[in-house]
Scaffold this active site. Structure first.
Site, PDB file in Angstrom:
ATOM      1  N   CYS A  70       0.691  -1.023  -0.074  1.00 57.93           N
ATOM      2  CA  CYS A  70       0.272  -0.484   0.160  1.00 57.93           C
ATOM      3  C   CYS A  70       0.951   1.972  -0.203  1.00 57.93           C
ATOM      4  CB  CYS A  70      -0.997   0.442   1.230  1.00 57.93           C
ATOM      5  SG  CYS A  70      -0.897   0.106   2.735  1.00 57.93           S
ATOM      6  N   HIS A 103      13.825 -15.008  13.526  1.00 59.36           N
ATOM      7  CA  HIS A 103      12.729 -14.938  14.549  1.00 59.36           C
ATOM      8  C   HIS A 103      11.617 -15.113  14.579  1.00 59.36           C
ATOM      9  CE1 HIS A 103      17.316 -12.942  16.575  1.00 59.36           C
ATOM     10  NE2 HIS A 103      17.724 -14.258  15.280  1.00 59.36           N
ATOM     11  N   HIS A 138      12.949 -19.508  18.994  1.00 62.56           N
ATOM     12  CA  HIS A 138      12.147 -18.768  18.399  1.00 62.56           C
ATOM     13  C   HIS A 138      10.857 -19.544  18.094  1.00 62.56           C
ATOM     14  CE1 HIS A 138      15.312 -16.557  18.067  1.00 62.56           C
ATOM     15  NE2 HIS A 138      16.382 -17.300  17.117  1.00 62.56           N
TER      16      HIS A 138
END
Ligand code: RB5
Length: 147
Positions: A70, A103, A138
């Site tokens: 956008c 991550h 993670h």
């Protein structure tokens, strides 16, 4: 389609229309498959409508990765992140793009046509594509987001 079997759901509003087309061309030049969920012209339209199209394409399991463009990338990011399982990011440089995958296992890349030149946008995209989620600790943290 590339051998790692990744194809992309992509969409923009009017404010991201030109950059979306550049991103699409870039991905196709690298032999990725791209499904364009609109918008298909520069008439003013509403970014949440297009963000939700790509979110639904991921949540249905049809696509694993999405790209939303956008004016700033921000409206797309805010909308997409309302949905469980979506991790949308709007990195302003390659460092953020890489870490958002390593991550955070980001699954939607948001880009801002008004904020990024084409060169930087493609560099961010390339880094995002070529980064790998590191898993382990993670993954545990990502699971906690959705719990
Ligand atoms: C549209 O004018 C603009 O608000 C949109 O493209 C985006 O920047 C929203 O976050």
């Amino acid at each position: 389609m590339k051998s790692d079997n990744i194809n992309f759901a992509i969409a923009s509003d009017h404010g991201g229309f030109d950059l979306k087309n550049k991103v699409k061309e870039y991905l196709q030049s690298k032999n990725y498959e791209v499904k364009d969920f609109g918008t298909y012209d520069k008439n003013s339209c509403d970014y949440p409508y297009y963000a939700k199209k790509v979110v639904n394409a991921l949540l249905s399991g049809e696509f694993k990765k999405g790209i939303l463009v956008c004016g700033t990338g921000i409206g797309m990011q805010i909308t997409a992140n309302r949905y469980k399982g979506i991790r949308a990011v709007c990195p302003s440089n390659s460092f953020y793009a890489r870490l958002s995958v390593e991550h955070n296992n980001s699954n939607i890349l948001c880009l801002g046509q008004r904020a990024l030149g084409e060169g930087l946008a493609i560099e961010i995209l390339e880094t995002w594509l070529n980064s790998k989620f590191q898993g382990e600790r993670h993954q545990k943290r990502i699971d906690m987001i959705d719990e």
